[in-house]
Design a protein around this motif. Structure first.
Motif, PDB file in Angstrom:
ATOM      1  N   SER A 144      22.648  49.623  38.122  1.00 17.66           N
ATOM      2  CA  SER A 144      23.299  48.421  37.593  1.00 17.66           C
ATOM      3  C   SER A 144      24.782  48.690  37.326  1.00 17.66           C
ATOM      4  CB  SER A 144      22.603  47.962  36.309  1.00 17.66           C
ATOM      5  OG  SER A 144      23.228  46.827  35.763  1.00 17.66           O
ATOM      6  N   ALA A 145      25.049  49.820  36.667  1.00 15.54           N
ATOM      7  CA  ALA A 145      26.443  50.180  36.392  1.00 15.54           C
ATOM      8  C   ALA A 145      27.203  50.456  37.685  1.00 15.54           C
ATOM      9  CB  ALA A 145      26.485  51.398  35.480  1.00 15.54           C
ATOM     10  N   LEU A 146      26.532  51.065  38.661  1.00 13.24           N
ATOM     11  CA  LEU A 146      27.185  51.354  39.937  1.00 13.24           C
ATOM     12  C   LEU A 146      27.586  50.066  40.662  1.00 13.24           C
ATOM     13  CD1 LEU A 146      28.016  53.420  42.112  1.00 13.24           C
ATOM     14  CD2 LEU A 146      25.680  53.267  43.010  1.00 13.24           C
ATOM     15  N   SER A 147      26.726  49.047  40.596  1.00 16.17           N
ATOM     16  CA  SER A 147      27.038  47.780  41.264  1.00 16.17           C
ATOM     17  C   SER A 147      28.349  47.199  40.749  1.00 16.17           C
ATOM     18  CB  SER A 147      25.893  46.787  41.047  1.00 16.17           C
ATOM     19  OG  SER A 147      24.690  47.271  41.597  1.00 16.17           O
ATOM     20  N   VAL A 164      34.569  46.763  40.828  1.00 19.67           N
ATOM     21  CA  VAL A 164      35.876  47.047  40.225  1.00 19.67           C
ATOM     22  C   VAL A 164      36.706  47.943  41.138  1.00 19.67           C
ATOM     23  CG1 VAL A 164      37.014  48.207  38.297  1.00 19.67           C
ATOM     24  CG2 VAL A 164      35.053  46.713  37.876  1.00 19.67           C
ATOM     25  N   TRP A 165      36.075  48.945  41.740  1.00 14.75           N
ATOM     26  CA  TRP A 165      36.813  49.907  42.557  1.00 14.75           C
ATOM     27  C   TRP A 165      37.385  49.271  43.823  1.00 14.75           C
ATOM     28  CZ3 TRP A 165      38.609  54.718  41.911  1.00 14.75           C
ATOM     29  CH2 TRP A 165      39.003  55.433  43.047  1.00 14.75           C
ATOM     30  N   PHE A 166      36.603  48.424  44.477  1.00 12.22           N
ATOM     31  CA  PHE A 166      37.019  47.878  45.760  1.00 12.22           C
ATOM     32  C   PHE A 166      37.698  46.504  45.657  1.00 12.22           C
ATOM     33  CE2 PHE A 166      33.684  50.857  47.177  1.00 12.22           C
ATOM     34  CZ  PHE A 166      34.411  51.567  48.126  1.00 12.22           C
ATOM     35  N   ARG A 167      37.539  45.806  44.518  1.00 14.09           N
ATOM     36  CA  ARG A 167      38.110  44.463  44.436  1.00 14.09           C
ATOM     37  C   ARG A 167      39.187  44.340  43.359  1.00 14.09           C
ATOM     38  NH1 ARG A 167      37.640  41.325  48.525  1.00 14.09           N
ATOM     39  NH2 ARG A 167      37.745  39.497  47.171  1.00 14.09           N
ATOM     40  N   ILE A 168      38.994  44.928  42.217  1.00 18.38           N
ATOM     41  CA  ILE A 168      39.948  44.764  41.112  1.00 18.38           C
ATOM     42  C   ILE A 168      41.103  45.754  41.226  1.00 18.38           C
ATOM     43  CG2 ILE A 168      40.235  44.753  38.615  1.00 18.38           C
ATOM     44  CD1 ILE A 168      38.553  42.450  39.687  1.00 18.38           C
ATOM     45  N   LEU A 169      40.777  47.028  41.386  1.00 22.45           N
ATOM     46  CA  LEU A 169      41.828  48.045  41.400  1.00 22.45           C
ATOM     47  C   LEU A 169      42.804  47.876  42.563  1.00 22.45           C
ATOM     48  CD1 LEU A 169      39.887  51.241  40.249  1.00 22.45           C
ATOM     49  CD2 LEU A 169      41.290  49.667  38.911  1.00 22.45           C
ATOM     50  N   MET A 202      40.084  24.631  38.587  1.00 25.55           N
ATOM     51  CA  MET A 202      39.115  25.659  38.179  1.00 25.55           C
ATOM     52  C   MET A 202      39.029  26.712  39.284  1.00 25.55           C
ATOM     53  SD  MET A 202      35.086  25.203  37.165  1.00 25.55           S
ATOM     54  CE  MET A 202      34.133  26.641  36.716  1.00 25.55           C
ATOM     55  N   PRO A 203      39.200  27.983  38.956  1.00 26.50           N
ATOM     56  CA  PRO A 203      39.201  29.014  39.987  1.00 26.50           C
ATOM     57  C   PRO A 203      37.823  29.180  40.608  1.00 26.50           C
ATOM     58  CG  PRO A 203      39.247  30.008  37.811  1.00 26.50           C
ATOM     59  CD  PRO A 203      39.454  28.546  37.608  1.00 26.50           C
ATOM     60  N   VAL A 204      37.820  29.500  41.907  1.00 30.73           N
ATOM     61  CA  VAL A 204      36.562  29.748  42.621  1.00 30.73           C
ATOM     62  C   VAL A 204      36.132  31.184  42.357  1.00 30.73           C
ATOM     63  CG1 VAL A 204      35.437  29.807  44.870  1.00 30.73           C
ATOM     64  CG2 VAL A 204      37.202  28.083  44.388  1.00 30.73           C
ATOM     65  N   LEU A 205      34.877  31.337  41.983  1.00 32.96           N
ATOM     66  CA  LEU A 205      34.380  32.680  41.700  1.00 32.96           C
ATOM     67  C   LEU A 205      34.337  33.508  42.976  1.00 32.96           C
ATOM     68  CD1 LEU A 205      31.437  31.960  39.229  1.00 32.96           C
ATOM     69  CD2 LEU A 205      33.659  32.959  38.700  1.00 32.96           C
ATOM     70  N   ASP A 206      34.743  34.734  42.862  1.00 34.64           N
ATOM     71  CA  ASP A 206      34.702  35.678  43.974  1.00 34.64           C
ATOM     72  C   ASP A 206      33.244  35.910  44.376  1.00 34.64           C
ATOM     73  OD1 ASP A 206      34.848  37.775  45.710  1.00 34.64           O
ATOM     74  OD2 ASP A 206      36.157  38.998  44.453  1.00 34.64           O
ATOM     75  N   ARG A 207      32.943  35.711  45.667  1.00 37.54           N
ATOM     76  CA  ARG A 207      31.556  35.871  46.097  1.00 37.54           C
ATOM     77  C   ARG A 207      31.088  37.320  45.964  1.00 37.54           C
ATOM     78  NH1 ARG A 207      30.860  37.249  51.755  1.00 37.54           N
ATOM     79  NH2 ARG A 207      32.866  37.578  52.795  1.00 37.54           N
ATOM     80  N   TYR A 208      32.044  38.254  46.058  1.00 35.62           N
ATOM     81  CA  TYR A 208      31.669  39.650  45.870  1.00 35.62           C
ATOM     82  C   TYR A 208      31.292  39.924  44.415  1.00 35.62           C
ATOM     83  CZ  TYR A 208      33.499  40.405  50.547  1.00 35.62           C
ATOM     84  OH  TYR A 208      33.714  40.340  51.900  1.00 35.62           O
ATOM     85  N   PHE A 209      31.969  39.232  43.515  1.00 34.94           N
ATOM     86  CA  PHE A 209      31.598  39.356  42.107  1.00 34.94           C
ATOM     87  C   PHE A 209      30.193  38.819  41.877  1.00 34.94           C
ATOM     88  CE2 PHE A 209      31.138  37.296  37.966  1.00 34.94           C
ATOM     89  CZ  PHE A 209      31.311  38.384  37.129  1.00 34.94           C
ATOM     90  N   LEU A 210      29.876  37.686  42.498  1.00 36.04           N
ATOM     91  CA  LEU A 210      28.539  37.117  42.344  1.00 36.04           C
ATOM     92  C   LEU A 210      27.477  38.062  42.893  1.00 36.04           C
ATOM     93  CD1 LEU A 210      29.217  33.395  43.337  1.00 36.04           C
ATOM     94  CD2 LEU A 210      28.949  34.354  41.032  1.00 36.04           C
ATOM     95  N   MET A 211      27.778  38.672  44.028  1.00 35.28           N
ATOM     96  CA  MET A 211      26.826  39.618  44.608  1.00 35.28           C
ATOM     97  C   MET A 211      26.645  40.835  43.708  1.00 35.28           C
ATOM     98  SD  MET A 211      28.134  39.399  48.581  1.00 35.28           S
ATOM     99  CE  MET A 211      27.181  40.831  49.082  1.00 35.28           C
TER     100      MET A 211
END
Length: 230
Positions: A209-212, A217-222, A1-10
């Protein structure tokens, strides 16, 4: 099971919190819309001829005698982007109680900060039409000027519960006069429940909320996708 990205949780926590605050502001706006509708309905009903059944913002036509010896000016009251004064005069009602009446606004002289001369006050029994409120016009008062707002004919604020003469019983209302107030002006601004303010706050919270999530997405996904493509 993949570990959730802590930045995603934040990011998800921040987005959830700010979105919930936006929903809360919308709920407050709905509450105030209901209150505003109730006020408008009250103003649209037949005017009261006594204080029996009085409600805030209800229109009333009350009879009594002016008591100009106890009237006051409320200072630093803007109207149409101009500074001025508001005249408040007690009216002795037919049932013996006294009621403060916010009679109208007078512009301040450009040459002086002193209040203007007293306008004429009709003698004998008069009928005054106005809108009932719990307070007269209020401004922020600091220090000893808070509360009644000092002594003499010029005040910052008015405490409608304080009797201007010994023994007078005050009605728990202020009547904002709506007509026959010349040479004063009594075209008061409509009562604003502040609905637009809460809609604005809600929009800001939803934007945060949308900015968070957008920052995540900008700093982790892209960056990851750009690495894969390269």
């Amino acid at each position: 099971m993949p570990v959730l990205d802590r930045y995603f949780l934040m990011a998800a926590a921040a987005a959830g919190l700010t979105a919930s605050l936006g929903v809360w502001q919308l709920q407050r706006a709905q509450t105030k819309q209901t209150l505003q509708a109730s006020r408008d309905a009250g103003a649209g009903r037949a005017a009261l001829v006594s204080l029996q059944g009085a409600e805030e913002h209800r229109h009333a036509v009350l009879r009594g005698e002016w008591q100009p010896a106890q009237q006051l000016w409320l200072g630093n009251r803007p109207h149409d982007r101009q500074s001025g004064f508001i005249l408040v005069t007690p009216l002795r009602l037919q049932d013996g109680r006294w009621l403060w009446v916010q009679r109208g606004w007078h512009p301040r002289s450009q040459a002086s900060f002193d209040p203007p001369p007293w306008p004429p006050t009709p003698a004998g029994q008069v009928s005054v039409r106005g809108r009932l409120a719990r307070q007269a016009s209020q401004v922020l008062a600091l220090g000893e000027a808070a509360g009644a707002g000092g002594k003499g004919p010029l005040r910052q604020n008015l405490d409608p519960a304080v009797s201007p003469v010994a023994g007078a019983v005050m009605a728990p209302w202020v009547l904002w006069q709506l007509d026959d107030c010349a040479p004063l002006r009594c075209d008061w601004a409509p009562v604003d429940a502040g609905v637009a303010k809460h809609h604005g706050y809600a929009a800001q919270w939803f934007a945060l909320s949308a900015l968070s999530m957008g920052l995540y997405v900008w700093f982790r996904i892209l960056p990851r996708r750009r690495q894969v493509r390269s």
